[in-house]
Every structure is written in C-alpha cells, then in structure tokens.
Design an enzyme around this catalytic site. Sequence first.
Site, PDB file in Angstrom:
ATOM      1  N   ARG A   1       8.113   3.407 -30.762  1.00  0.00           N
ATOM      2  CA  ARG A   1       7.048   2.274 -31.891  1.00  0.00           C
ATOM      3  C   ARG A   1       7.117   0.670 -30.994  1.00  0.00           C
ATOM      4  O   ARG A   1       6.062  -0.086 -30.723  1.00  0.00           O
ATOM      5  CB  ARG A   1       7.581   2.582 -33.000  1.00  0.00           C
ATOM      6  CG  ARG A   1       6.769   2.949 -33.659  1.00  0.00           C
ATOM      7  CD  ARG A   1       7.349   3.789 -35.541  1.00  0.00           C
ATOM      8  NE  ARG A   1       8.430   3.729 -35.844  1.00  0.00           N
ATOM      9  CZ  ARG A   1       8.773   4.425 -36.624  1.00  0.00           C
ATOM     10  NH1 ARG A   1       8.263   5.534 -36.071  1.00  0.00           N
ATOM     11  NH2 ARG A   1      10.069   4.328 -37.450  1.00  0.00           N
TER      12      ARG A   1
ATOM     13  N   PHE B   1      -1.904  10.603 -37.860  1.00  0.00           N
ATOM     14  CA  PHE B   1      -0.697  11.505 -39.007  1.00  0.00           C
ATOM     15  C   PHE B   1       0.267  10.367 -38.360  1.00  0.00           C
ATOM     16  O   PHE B   1       1.690   9.915 -38.832  1.00  0.00           O
ATOM     17  CB  PHE B   1       0.441  12.241 -38.225  1.00  0.00           C
ATOM     18  CG  PHE B   1      -0.828  13.315 -37.004  1.00  0.00           C
ATOM     19  CD1 PHE B   1      -0.786  14.866 -38.136  1.00  0.00           C
ATOM     20  CD2 PHE B   1      -1.543  12.910 -36.373  1.00  0.00           C
ATOM     21  CE1 PHE B   1      -2.132  15.696 -37.779  1.00  0.00           C
ATOM     22  CE2 PHE B   1      -2.099  14.247 -35.384  1.00  0.00           C
ATOM     23  CZ  PHE B   1      -2.353  15.425 -36.619  1.00  0.00           C
TER      24      PHE B   1
ATOM     25  N   ASP C   1      -4.184  10.100 -42.821  1.00  0.00           N
ATOM     26  CA  ASP C   1      -2.937  10.727 -42.813  1.00  0.00           C
ATOM     27  C   ASP C   1      -3.615  11.512 -44.302  1.00  0.00           C
ATOM     28  O   ASP C   1      -4.018  11.010 -44.655  1.00  0.00           O
ATOM     29  CB  ASP C   1      -1.190  10.754 -43.403  1.00  0.00           C
ATOM     30  CG  ASP C   1       0.006  11.184 -43.914  1.00  0.00           C
ATOM     31  OD1 ASP C   1       0.372  11.273 -42.123  1.00  0.00           O
ATOM     32  OD2 ASP C   1      -0.185  12.075 -44.869  1.00  0.00           O
TER      33      ASP C   1
ATOM     34  N   ASN D   1      -7.546  14.994 -43.360  1.00  0.00           N
ATOM     35  CA  ASN D   1      -7.922  15.782 -42.768  1.00  0.00           C
ATOM     36  C   ASN D   1      -7.423  15.238 -41.228  1.00  0.00           C
ATOM     37  O   ASN D   1      -8.238  15.401 -40.965  1.00  0.00           O
ATOM     38  CB  ASN D   1      -7.787  17.319 -43.097  1.00  0.00           C
ATOM     39  CG  ASN D   1      -7.521  18.023 -41.877  1.00  0.00           C
ATOM     40  OD1 ASN D   1      -7.029  18.230 -40.647  1.00  0.00           O
ATOM     41  ND2 ASN D   1      -6.351  18.924 -42.533  1.00  0.00           N
TER      42      ASN D   1
ATOM     43  N   ASP E   1       0.664  11.243 -33.843  1.00  0.00           N
ATOM     44  CA  ASP E   1       2.308  11.492 -33.959  1.00  0.00           C
ATOM     45  C   ASP E   1       2.952  12.313 -34.857  1.00  0.00           C
ATOM     46  O   ASP E   1       3.178  12.210 -36.185  1.00  0.00           O
ATOM     47  CB  ASP E   1       3.394  10.188 -34.827  1.00  0.00           C
ATOM     48  CG  ASP E   1       3.923  10.598 -34.844  1.00  0.00           C
ATOM     49  OD1 ASP E   1       5.023  11.030 -34.108  1.00  0.00           O
ATOM     50  OD2 ASP E   1       5.127   9.175 -35.255  1.00  0.00           O
TER      51      ASP E   1
ATOM     52  N   CYS F   1       7.408  16.325 -32.063  1.00  0.00           N
ATOM     53  CA  CYS F   1       8.970  16.523 -32.507  1.00  0.00           C
ATOM     54  C   CYS F   1       9.605  17.789 -32.823  1.00  0.00           C
ATOM     55  O   CYS F   1      10.433  17.891 -33.333  1.00  0.00           O
ATOM     56  CB  CYS F   1       8.852  16.121 -33.915  1.00  0.00           C
ATOM     57  SG  CYS F   1       8.213  16.217 -35.140  1.00  0.00           S
TER      58      CYS F   1
END
Length: 389
Positions: free
Chosen positions: A206, A222, A244, A271, A292, A332
């Site tokens: 970040r 996101f 989000d 969405n 992300d 992730c």
Amino acid sequence: MVKCYLKRTRDSRVRSGHPWIFRSDIERVEGAFTPGDVAEVRSANGTFLGRAFYNPNSQISLRMLTQHDESIDGDFFLKRVQEAWAYRKLLCDTQSCRAVYAESDFLPALIVDKFSGVLVMQCLCLGMEKWKHTLTDILVQVIQPQGIYERDDVPVRRLEGMEQVTGLLYGQVPDRVEMRENGILFSVDVREGQKTGFFLDQKENRAAIAPFCPGARVLDCFCHNGSFSLHAAKYGAQSVLGVDISQEALDVAQGNAQANGFGQVRFEAHNCFDHLRALTEAKEQFDLVILDPPAFTKTRSAVESALRGYKEINLRGLRLVKPGGFLVTCSCSQHVHSDMFIDMFNQAARDARRKVRMVEFRTQGHDHPILPAAPETQYLKCIIAQVLL
C-alpha cells in the site's frame, strides 16, 4: 516420548527445512501419546531428525518445532517469541504488524497480529493449542500489550479436532481498536472483523503506490475496509472510488475516511466483476486502478477456475487505465503461484490489447517472512505495472 519413524526417502524434505510431515510419510509410531503431544521424529533407519507436534488425526501429522535435541518447554517458546519480536523491531513498524507468523517464525500454526496495544492470537494446530496459556503469558512478558484476544473461529481447526472459539485471553480489548498504518488511522474490529480484524500483509504494498497517486483519479476494486483507497488519498489522489460487495465493510471504510479527513474518497457497493464491466462499457478511464480481491481458490483443484477469474478482472482493469497510467493487481491465493499469476497477467494484457511493463513484482510484507524451504509460506503476489497502448 513418542517416536515417529518416517518411510524411506521421506526424510529429505525434513532435512531441507520444510516444517510439515504428512500422515502418509509416517511408517510407524512407537510409544504412548495423546494427540498434540511433542514427538521425536526419526528417519527409517532411526536417525534423529528433530521434534514436532504430533496429531495423527490431521493430514499434516507432524509440525516440526526443532531439528535439534532440545527440550520443548516454556523457555523454548519464550526464546522463539523473543526472536520473532526482535525481528519485527528491526524491520517493521511495530505499531501494526504480524508479530508471529507461524512456521516462518518456527512456531507452527501460531498467528499473532498486533494492532496498537492489542494482540490477536490464533492457535491453528492441536499441539500449539496445548501451549496457548503459556504463550499468552510469554506474549505479555515480551510485547507487554494492554490486551490479548483469541480469534480461533476458523474452520481449519476442525481438521485438527478442535472447536472454534473466541474470547479474551488477557487484559482489556475494546470493541474497536484504533491503530495507524503508514500514518493513516484505522479502526479495527478485532472481535468480529475478518480473520484477525485487518489485513496487515499488504502494508508495504500500500505504501508502494505513493508515486502514482498525486493528482490521480483512482479506482480501488475489492476495497474491503478501504485500506488502499485511504493510502491513495494520503498520497495525493484527486479522487478515489472504492468498490466492494459488502456494505458493512464499506461503512467501516467510510468511517476510516472521515476519521482521516479524506473528503475525496467515496465508496459504492457493487459486485466488482459486474461493476468493472459496467465501467468498461461506459468508457471510464483512471490514472490508477487497484485490484485486491479475496482468494479465488483455497484448493489446488480450483486453480484453473481462479485464473479465469483473475484474467477477467485484470483484462477489464487494464482497459480502464489511461495510457501511461498504472495498474496494481494482487492475489492472495496460495495455490496460484507467481509464475501462473504473471502468465495470467500477460494473457490479460494481450487480450486487452495493451502493452504493459512491470514496475515491481512484490509479495507480502517483512512481518510475514518467507521460508525458502517451504513455498507455502509465500502466498501474496502484487504486480505494479504501467499500462500503454
């Protein structure tokens, strides 16, 4: 002490430093034990390999604690926690950090996150659970927090034969903990928030967006609690749109923006897949687009599906970046390896008819150290790329 003998040739991973031994690697077990006890690990011919937590009910039956012939007691765990904390004090901002990262700190399945004066602890294997109260005392001694809260409400504990529990372990823990990350104020819900309340692993990533933000129009998809959005605002963005699907997460994000006086940030509940498509069709353009998402797969069997999802959002994200602008895209998903992620990104750029050049390929922060012998300890991928016509 119970002794676990490995099958022939199955000791090579242990000797190389990998901390996990699977149930299928064990040839025989000698001696009485209770699941979660410490066991001696020996090769097929009886050579001592180390000591580990043993739980025959788990697929990861042995979790290595040491390759040395040493006692596993309170002093052992005190030394390990002291070493982990010394590492953070050397390399990390200890105002907010992962204070203990499980196998990477040679404390298998133990997670400890620090938010200001509060620690959040998870014991994700039965062996570590047996030491939970000793570990609590050690954390108080070494880090001196105002409170420690247990967030063992994770499904993986069932695989170890444990219940999901939460609760206060020490001191006082408020409903909301205020902490700073890179100078930005965040309110963290350690009792009910996702995982331990806040995703610390992206802290350094970040901060890395700072050069691309002055005067920029930014899209953060996101965005969850708005951590990337708020960093963009801090670093000089003209406007930031955070998107989000969770209105609850966005309410927290909005509160964080207001607490920092970031009036140029707004949040919308959509969405993200659908909204990326809608923004593309509307021919919107941004100087910086951030993607992300949460993990698209937690199993190897779903990797192909996950890669299709990553490609879709990256293709649309690339088309939303002004020529010369920048895209930050993350994964992730542990089972999506770095080479897979880079290949997916190249394919998305090709289909979007955009040229890209990588500014940086990043991973998780220093407080989530990586063991070269255990690829599983590296899970976060972060590409920062410039997008050109």
